[in-house]
Scaffold this motif. Structure first.
Motif, mmCIF file in Angstrom:
data_model
loop_
_atom_site.group_PDB
_atom_site.id
_atom_site.type_symbol
_atom_site.label_atom_id
_atom_site.label_comp_id
_atom_site.label_asym_id
_atom_site.label_seq_id
_atom_site.Cartn_x
_atom_site.Cartn_y
_atom_site.Cartn_z
ATOM 1 N N UNK A 138 0.862 -1.187 0.000
ATOM 2 C CA UNK A 138 0.000 0.000 0.000
ATOM 3 C C UNK A 138 0.896 1.234 0.000
ATOM 4 N N UNK A 139 0.750 2.095 -1.003
ATOM 5 C CA UNK A 139 1.534 3.315 -1.090
ATOM 6 C C UNK A 139 1.015 4.350 -0.090
ATOM 7 N N UNK A 140 1.843 5.309 0.307
ATOM 8 C CA UNK A 140 1.380 6.364 1.216
ATOM 9 C C UNK A 140 0.144 7.081 0.697
ATOM 10 N N UNK A 141 -0.003 7.149 -0.616
ATOM 11 C CA UNK A 141 -1.165 7.813 -1.212
ATOM 12 C C UNK A 141 -2.427 6.973 -1.122
ATOM 13 N N UNK A 142 -2.281 5.700 -0.737
ATOM 14 C CA UNK A 142 -3.420 4.804 -0.665
ATOM 15 C C UNK A 142 -3.495 3.845 -1.835
ATOM 16 N N UNK A 143 -2.730 4.093 -2.891
ATOM 17 C CA UNK A 143 -2.703 3.184 -4.028
ATOM 18 C C UNK A 143 -2.052 1.866 -3.665
ATOM 19 N N UNK A 144 -2.268 0.847 -4.487
ATOM 20 C CA UNK A 144 -1.753 -0.484 -4.194
ATOM 21 C C UNK A 144 -0.902 -1.012 -5.348
ATOM 22 N N UNK A 145 0.145 -1.758 -4.982
ATOM 23 C CA UNK A 145 1.007 -2.435 -5.933
ATOM 24 C C UNK A 145 1.242 -3.853 -5.440
ATOM 25 N N UNK A 146 1.728 -4.714 -6.311
ATOM 26 C CA UNK A 146 2.151 -6.034 -5.872
ATOM 27 C C UNK A 146 3.600 -6.247 -6.271
ATOM 28 N N UNK A 147 4.397 -6.701 -5.309
ATOM 29 C CA UNK A 147 5.800 -7.034 -5.524
ATOM 30 C C UNK A 147 5.942 -8.543 -5.666
ATOM 31 N N UNK A 148 6.989 -8.976 -6.351
ATOM 32 C CA UNK A 148 7.370 -10.374 -6.285
ATOM 33 C C UNK A 148 7.909 -10.632 -4.886
ATOM 34 N N UNK A 149 7.854 -11.887 -4.434
ATOM 35 C CA UNK A 149 8.255 -12.189 -3.068
ATOM 36 C C UNK A 149 9.768 -12.164 -2.912
ATOM 37 N N UNK A 150 10.214 -12.036 -1.687
ATOM 38 C CA UNK A 150 11.645 -12.018 -1.407
ATOM 39 C C UNK A 150 11.962 -10.971 -0.355
ATOM 40 N N UNK A 151 13.062 -11.173 0.366
ATOM 41 C CA UNK A 151 13.405 -10.271 1.469
ATOM 42 C C UNK A 151 13.670 -8.851 0.994
ATOM 43 N N UNK A 152 14.259 -8.692 -0.182
ATOM 44 C CA UNK A 152 14.528 -7.349 -0.699
ATOM 45 C C UNK A 152 13.222 -6.584 -0.886
ATOM 46 N N UNK B 196 8.576 -2.929 0.822
ATOM 47 C CA UNK B 196 7.221 -2.793 1.360
ATOM 48 C C UNK B 196 7.256 -2.017 2.675
ATOM 49 N N UNK B 197 8.222 -2.334 3.536
ATOM 50 C CA UNK B 197 8.350 -1.630 4.816
ATOM 51 C C UNK B 197 8.700 -0.163 4.610
ATOM 52 N N UNK B 198 9.547 0.125 3.632
ATOM 53 C CA UNK B 198 9.904 1.516 3.330
ATOM 54 C C UNK B 198 8.657 2.315 2.963
ATOM 55 N N UNK B 199 7.821 1.737 2.124
ATOM 56 C CA UNK B 199 6.628 2.431 1.639
ATOM 57 C C UNK B 199 5.549 2.556 2.709
ATOM 58 N N UNK B 200 5.412 1.528 3.543
ATOM 59 C CA UNK B 200 4.310 1.508 4.494
ATOM 60 C C UNK B 200 4.688 2.010 5.892
ATOM 61 N N UNK C 243 8.465 10.954 5.837
ATOM 62 C CA UNK C 243 8.396 11.463 4.478
ATOM 63 C C UNK C 243 7.737 12.815 4.307
ATOM 64 N N UNK C 244 7.161 13.378 5.369
ATOM 65 C CA UNK C 244 6.491 14.680 5.276
ATOM 66 C C UNK C 244 5.538 14.719 4.082
ATOM 67 N N UNK C 245 4.681 13.702 4.042
ATOM 68 C CA UNK C 245 3.681 13.629 2.972
ATOM 69 C C UNK C 245 4.269 13.271 1.617
ATOM 70 N N UNK C 246 5.418 12.615 1.613
ATOM 71 C CA UNK C 246 6.113 12.311 0.351
ATOM 72 C C UNK C 246 5.273 11.445 -0.574
ATOM 73 N N UNK C 247 5.356 11.779 -1.848
ATOM 74 C CA UNK C 247 4.702 11.004 -2.901
ATOM 75 C C UNK C 247 5.747 10.102 -3.561
ATOM 76 N N UNK C 248 5.416 8.838 -3.724
ATOM 77 C CA UNK C 248 6.340 7.905 -4.363
ATOM 78 C C UNK C 248 6.391 8.196 -5.863
ATOM 79 N N UNK C 249 7.603 8.363 -6.391
ATOM 80 C CA UNK C 249 7.779 8.659 -7.814
ATOM 81 C C UNK C 249 8.420 7.507 -8.590
ATOM 82 N N UNK C 250 9.094 6.607 -7.858
ATOM 83 C CA UNK C 250 9.719 5.462 -8.538
ATOM 84 C C UNK C 250 9.908 4.318 -7.551
#
Length: 341
Positions: free
Chosen positions: A179-193, A198-202, A209-216
């Motif tokens: 789940x992105x900070x904006x509320x959007x959703x993505x799916x990653x392939x599995x793996x520790x990396x 996922x933890x960085x984003x959530x 992030x002071x309301x940071x928007x994910x750009x990449x």
């Protein structure tokens, strides 16, 4: 017939006689019909096809009708497969590459049981173990070329789940929803990396992030899983096709900060060299740059601590409410360079 390999894309294929090229295309058509995935590189497909042909003693177009299988007492060891393909298919595979036959060329075929091992209970590195076509598939291969061959394949294999479908299901099951900070959703392939990303984003960005928007975001299976190209270009970020992209990029409009975040599992913290590289690449950027190295846990952090550059930040996912600041003059934020007066 579908062209699985084109001569202009693969030199080893282009150098083969036309008859051998056709034989390889026919072999791949058969394997495709049996449900073997065809999403490998052209060379990998070529190697799989010729290993398959060797396992059935098929050296020319008339050989399909005379395909040998395990019921005929026929099998080839990995070194013998190399000799066979070098002799019949204009290959120059080194005799020392015998382990690649088992681990790469025959891997999908043995998983799907199109090719069987002559002694399945022997050790993995047993040099006496041979490979041969499964008699159930051998019968179909011998009928290849008949008018109703495709119908026969569908009828006889109707109760079998193709390997390509099994692998697709496995990939879907193992994907991780983010789940992105904006509320959007993505799916990653599995793996520790990707668990770390996922933890960085959530966890990281909502806290720091002071309301940071994910750009990449780059996934291990998709380099450009998520990309806001126009917004990055507006910030005069470096060329997006560059190989040096960090794992996550996010922008805080409130602070005018651009976060460059490396998710470290096995390599890649923001070292002094990496920091210099990123500074050079972002020299025209209109936002202040915040360099962050993220780890899953403190043990992984300790493994790389000596490599981390000054004037960067460290975040550890299993201690999400804390940051490690690799400098003493300030807390989280971009550095303008130089020393304090």
């Amino acid at each position: 017939m579908k062209q699985y390999i084109t001569p202009d894309k693969l030199k080893t294929f282009a150098e083969k006689p036309k008859g051998v090229q056709l034989l390889i295309q026919q072999a791949l058509y058969i394997l495709d019909s049996f449900g073997i995935p065809m999403n490998a590189t052209p060379r990998r497909l070529e190697r799989m096809a010729i290993a398959f042909l060797a396992a059935g003693d098929i050296s020319n177009k008339s050989g399909f009708g005379k395909t040998k299988d395990l019921s005929h007492g026929y099998s080839l060891k990995t070194r013998e497969i190399i000799e066979y393909v070098n002799k019949n298919f204009s290959e120059k595979i080194s005799s020392g590459s015998y382990d690649d036959i088992r681990r790469k060329d025959l891997k999908l075929l043995t998983i799907a049981e199109v090719v069987l091992q002559s002694s399945p209970n022997s050790a993995t590195n047993d040099s006496t173990r041979g490979y041969s076509i499964n008699p159930s598939y051998g019968e179909l291969i011998r009928e290849f070329g008949s008018d109703d061959w495709d119908l026969k394949v569908k009828e006889r294999l109707k109760n079998m789940v193709p390997l390509s479908e099994k692998l697709m299901r496995s990939r879907e099951i193992k994907r991780v929803e983010v789940v992105l900070p904006s509320g959007g959703k993505l799916t990653f392939s599995s793996g520790e990396h990707n668990d770390l990303q996922k933890a960085i984003l959530e966890d990281f960005l909502p806290r720091y992030g002071f309301g940071a928007e994910v750009l990449y975001i780059g996934d291990t299976s998709d380099k450009y899983l998520y990309l806001e190209k126009e917004k990055l270009e507006k910030l005069k970020f470096f060329e997006l096709a560059h190989e040096e992209l960090p794992d996550v990029i996010a922008y805080s409009k409130e602070k005018n900060w651009l976060y460059l975040i490396e998710a470290v599992h096995s390599s890649g913290p923001i070292s002094e060299i990496r920091l210099l590289q990123l500074k050079n690449l972002t020299s025209e950027c209109t936002a202040g740059i915040v360099y962050v190295t993220a780890f899953l846990n403190r043990s992984k952090f300790r493994q790389f601590i000596a490599d981390i550059a000054w004037e960067t930040e460290v975040w550890i996912a299993d201690n999400p409410d804390h940051l490690v600041h690799f400098n003493g003059d300030k807390f989280l934020g971009p550095y303008s360079g130089g020393f304090l007066p």
